[in-house]
Structure formats: C-alpha cells, structure tokens
Scaffold this motif. Structure first.
Motif, PDB file in Angstrom:
ATOM      1  N   THR A  49       0.875  -1.009  -0.072  1.00 34.33           N
ATOM      2  CA  THR A  49      -0.049  -0.035  -0.184  1.00 34.33           C
ATOM      3  C   THR A  49       0.814   1.265   0.040  1.00 34.33           C
ATOM      4  OG1 THR A  49      -0.351  -0.076   2.562  1.00 34.33           O
ATOM      5  CG2 THR A  49      -1.910  -1.157   1.206  1.00 34.33           C
ATOM      6  N   GLY A  50       2.062   1.095   0.224  1.00 38.53           N
ATOM      7  CA  GLY A  50       2.880   2.452   0.168  1.00 38.53           C
ATOM      8  C   GLY A  50       2.859   3.051   1.531  1.00 38.53           C
ATOM      9  N   LYS A  51       2.170   2.471   2.620  1.00 41.15           N
ATOM     10  CA  LYS A  51       2.235   3.071   4.098  1.00 41.15           C
ATOM     11  C   LYS A  51       3.228   2.811   4.807  1.00 41.15           C
ATOM     12  CE  LYS A  51      -2.982   3.019   3.756  1.00 41.15           C
ATOM     13  NZ  LYS A  51      -4.220   2.528   4.229  1.00 41.15           N
ATOM     14  N   SER A  52       3.639   3.432   5.680  1.00 40.70           N
ATOM     15  CA  SER A  52       4.556   3.084   6.741  1.00 40.70           C
ATOM     16  C   SER A  52       4.194   1.874   7.667  1.00 40.70           C
ATOM     17  CB  SER A  52       4.846   4.530   7.679  1.00 40.70           C
ATOM     18  OG  SER A  52       3.955   4.515   8.437  1.00 40.70           O
ATOM     19  N   ALA A  53       5.110   1.221   8.302  1.00 42.92           N
ATOM     20  CA  ALA A  53       4.946   0.252   9.130  1.00 42.92           C
ATOM     21  C   ALA A  53       4.000   0.828  10.251  1.00 42.92           C
ATOM     22  CB  ALA A  53       5.912  -0.519   9.491  1.00 42.92           C
ATOM     23  N   GLU A  54       4.299   1.787  10.677  1.00 43.19           N
ATOM     24  CA  GLU A  54       3.629   2.438  11.918  1.00 43.19           C
ATOM     25  C   GLU A  54       2.141   2.640  11.655  1.00 43.19           C
ATOM     26  OE1 GLU A  54       7.744   2.564  12.245  1.00 43.19           O
ATOM     27  OE2 GLU A  54       6.371   3.413  10.739  1.00 43.19           O
ATOM     28  N   GLU A  55       1.790   3.155  10.292  1.00 44.27           N
ATOM     29  CA  GLU A  55       0.447   3.246   9.968  1.00 44.27           C
ATOM     30  C   GLU A  55      -0.089   2.126   9.875  1.00 44.27           C
ATOM     31  OE1 GLU A  55      -0.202   6.810   6.742  1.00 44.27           O
ATOM     32  OE2 GLU A  55       1.606   5.947   6.225  1.00 44.27           O
ATOM     33  N   VAL A  56       0.176   1.104   9.263  1.00 46.96           N
ATOM     34  CA  VAL A  56      -0.155  -0.198   9.034  1.00 46.96           C
ATOM     35  C   VAL A  56      -0.476  -0.590  10.504  1.00 46.96           C
ATOM     36  CG1 VAL A  56      -0.217  -2.760   8.207  1.00 46.96           C
ATOM     37  CG2 VAL A  56       0.530  -0.558   6.868  1.00 46.96           C
ATOM     38  N   GLU A  57       0.525  -0.603  11.479  1.00 47.62           N
ATOM     39  CA  GLU A  57       0.130  -1.138  12.911  1.00 47.62           C
ATOM     40  C   GLU A  57      -1.020  -0.567  13.419  1.00 47.62           C
ATOM     41  OE1 GLU A  57       2.923  -2.510  16.542  1.00 47.62           O
ATOM     42  OE2 GLU A  57       3.863  -1.147  15.080  1.00 47.62           O
ATOM     43  N   ALA A  58      -1.118   0.739  13.137  1.00 42.26           N
ATOM     44  CA  ALA A  58      -2.219   1.357  14.054  1.00 42.26           C
ATOM     45  C   ALA A  58      -3.554   0.812  13.540  1.00 42.26           C
ATOM     46  CB  ALA A  58      -2.052   2.904  13.635  1.00 42.26           C
ATOM     47  N   GLU A  59      -3.576   0.809  12.087  1.00 43.78           N
ATOM     48  CA  GLU A  59      -4.712   0.499  11.512  1.00 43.78           C
ATOM     49  C   GLU A  59      -5.240  -0.950  11.884  1.00 43.78           C
ATOM     50  OE1 GLU A  59      -5.190   0.994   7.193  1.00 43.78           O
ATOM     51  OE2 GLU A  59      -3.735   2.616   7.084  1.00 43.78           O
ATOM     52  N   LEU A  60      -4.120  -1.946  12.050  1.00 43.95           N
ATOM     53  CA  LEU A  60      -4.338  -3.370  12.353  1.00 43.95           C
ATOM     54  C   LEU A  60      -5.086  -3.208  13.852  1.00 43.95           C
ATOM     55  CD1 LEU A  60      -1.974  -6.327  11.703  1.00 43.95           C
ATOM     56  CD2 LEU A  60      -2.559  -5.637  14.269  1.00 43.95           C
ATOM     57  N   HIS A  61      -4.403  -2.499  14.707  1.00 45.59           N
ATOM     58  CA  HIS A  61      -5.137  -2.627  15.974  1.00 45.59           C
ATOM     59  C   HIS A  61      -6.297  -2.121  16.024  1.00 45.59           C
ATOM     60  CE1 HIS A  61      -4.734  -2.451  20.388  1.00 45.59           C
ATOM     61  NE2 HIS A  61      -5.362  -0.984  20.272  1.00 45.59           N
ATOM     62  N   ALA A  62      -6.755  -1.055  15.259  1.00 41.86           N
ATOM     63  CA  ALA A  62      -8.079  -0.465  15.106  1.00 41.86           C
ATOM     64  C   ALA A  62      -9.040  -1.592  14.540  1.00 41.86           C
ATOM     65  CB  ALA A  62      -7.966   0.913  14.105  1.00 41.86           C
ATOM     66  N   LYS A  63      -8.378  -2.456  13.789  1.00 41.03           N
ATOM     67  CA  LYS A  63      -9.528  -3.266  13.130  1.00 41.03           C
ATOM     68  C   LYS A  63      -9.623  -4.381  14.127  1.00 41.03           C
ATOM     69  CE  LYS A  63      -9.642  -1.545   9.001  1.00 41.03           C
ATOM     70  NZ  LYS A  63     -10.740  -1.142   8.532  1.00 41.03           N
ATOM     71  N   LEU A  64      -8.859  -4.909  15.113  1.00 45.69           N
ATOM     72  CA  LEU A  64      -8.657  -5.825  15.789  1.00 45.69           C
ATOM     73  C   LEU A  64      -9.590  -5.738  17.420  1.00 45.69           C
ATOM     74  CD1 LEU A  64      -4.830  -7.449  15.732  1.00 45.69           C
ATOM     75  CD2 LEU A  64      -7.232  -8.475  14.837  1.00 45.69           C
TER      76      LEU A  64
END
Length: 232
Positions: A156-171
């Motif tokens: 997606t071209g996003k930073s690992a920090e951005e993806v980690e935040a989204e992952l937590h928000a989903k879970l």
C-alpha cells in the motif's frame, strides 16, 4: 508422473526478475537482488539471491524450485487492504485444544497467502482475549503480525507504523467484545501452558533453509541463509 511434469513446466515459467519484490512465507517481503549460476549437489543451477530487509539476511533459492517454497509476488494494494479489513470480522468459536490450534496455524503460516496470515493474526488475537496465549502461540502471533504488517506496508505504500495502527483499530473492537463475553461465560479450556519437546517448529525461520545439503532428496527444499555482511 505426467502430472508432476505438467506442474513443473507450469511453475518454471513463473520467474521473478531482478529488483522485483516477492514474499517468502515465514520470512516476509524480500527483493530479488541477483539471479546467478551456483553449484548445488554437483550441478550448476540458477539461483535467486533474495534480500529480506526485515531480518537483514540473504536467502538463496534455486529458480526452478522457488514455487515449492511458496515464494510469490507481492499482493496488490486492494488485496492488502482486504486482508487488513478481514481482521475486524469475528472468527467465531476457536478450539481450546492448543496442539490442534497451533498446528492449524503453522500450516497456514507455511502456505503463506496474505489471507492465511491475516487469519492467524485474527484468530490468535481473539483467542488471547479469552485466555492469555501460551509462549509458543504468542511467538507465532507476533511473527504472523510482523509478516502481515510488512506486506501490507509494501503493497500500500504506507509506513509500518501506519499499518500497525490500522491493524490495532481493526482488531480491538471485536477483541474487546469477546473479552467481555468470556467474563460472563464458563469456557471449557483445555489449554496447557507447558509446551513440551513435541512442539519444536521454529516459527521465526524455516528450518529447511539452513545451509546447503548433500542429500539429493532435499534439493528442492534447500537454500542458504547468510548475514548480509558475510563474504560469498
């Protein structure tokens, strides 16, 4: 025999190119930095040299056998987003038999599709809200989470920090709901926190990749992993 030949012919055409990003199940996203001839078991074979950034190592894989290890192209941005969104879905009851659960998830990890990795993350996170995960499952969860963040970030071209935040928000919303439910119910929990020697698989690396082998039966499964600063 005919089926095997057809399968080999099909996969031999699925070659990767230098500078192409690929995914190596259990290892993560890598980049093909070279394709070269290398002697293996007395025979010259073309190999990929793949650099895995997250672990800072090089992996050498025979070109004709890359498919055996499940090495695949990076998914599209849409597929990565779909996998991330799947984390917000309640996966339903999860077996309390940790041995069965662990083996099922290890099988998914080795298959290595982004959907499989997301399934491991989702199910183990939701299970952790019922009862704390044993050490081996916690390692498996952490590894699958890292692999998922790694691929989604590159796709997606996003930073690992951005993806980690989204992952937590989903879970978290589903996990919180399950956590509340578990307090109100009596679960028949067969988990055993004491892991014996029967659970010996390494969830961080694929044992088949450690060094060249002289056993011809292992030719399809053998690669060499070296630190980046080691002279070839």
């Amino acid at each position: 025999m005919e089926k095997d030949n057809e399968s080999n012919e099909k996969h031999e055409g699925e070659n990767f190119k230098i500078n192409q990003r690929i995914v190596y199940p259990t290892q993560g996203v890598g980049i093909v930095v070279d394709i070269f001839d290398r002697k293996f078991n007395g025979e010259m074979m073309k190999h990929y040299k793949i650099y895995i950034e997250v672990s800072d190592m090089n992996v050498y894989v025979p070109v004709k056998n890359a498919w055996v290890h499940g090495i695949r192209p990076l998914v599209s941005a849409q597929e990565a987003t779909d996998a991330l969104n799947s984390l917000a879905v309640d996966c339903g009851p999860i077996t309390s038999d940790w041995k069965l659960r662990f083996q099922q998830n290890m099988d998914l990890l080795k298959k290595g599709s982004i959907k499989d990795i997301a399934t491991i993350v989702r199910s183990l996170y939701q299970r952790s809200k019922v009862k704390e995960l044993p050490i081996q499952e916690r390692k498996l969860y952490d590894n699958a989470r890292r692999l998922l963040i790694d691929e989604v970030s590159f796709a997606t071209g996003k930073s690992a920090e951005e993806v980690e935040a989204e992952l937590h928000a989903k879970l978290e919303p589903i996990g919180a709901s399950i956590g509340k439910k578990s307090v109100q119910q009596n679960f028949d929990d067969d988990d055993d926190d004491e892991f014996g020697d029967d659970v010996s698989e390494n969830v961080e690396t694929d044992d088949s990749d450690d060094g060249d082998s002289d056993d011809s039966d292992d030719a399809a499964d053998s690669e060499e992993e070296e630190d980046d600063d080691e002279d070839e």
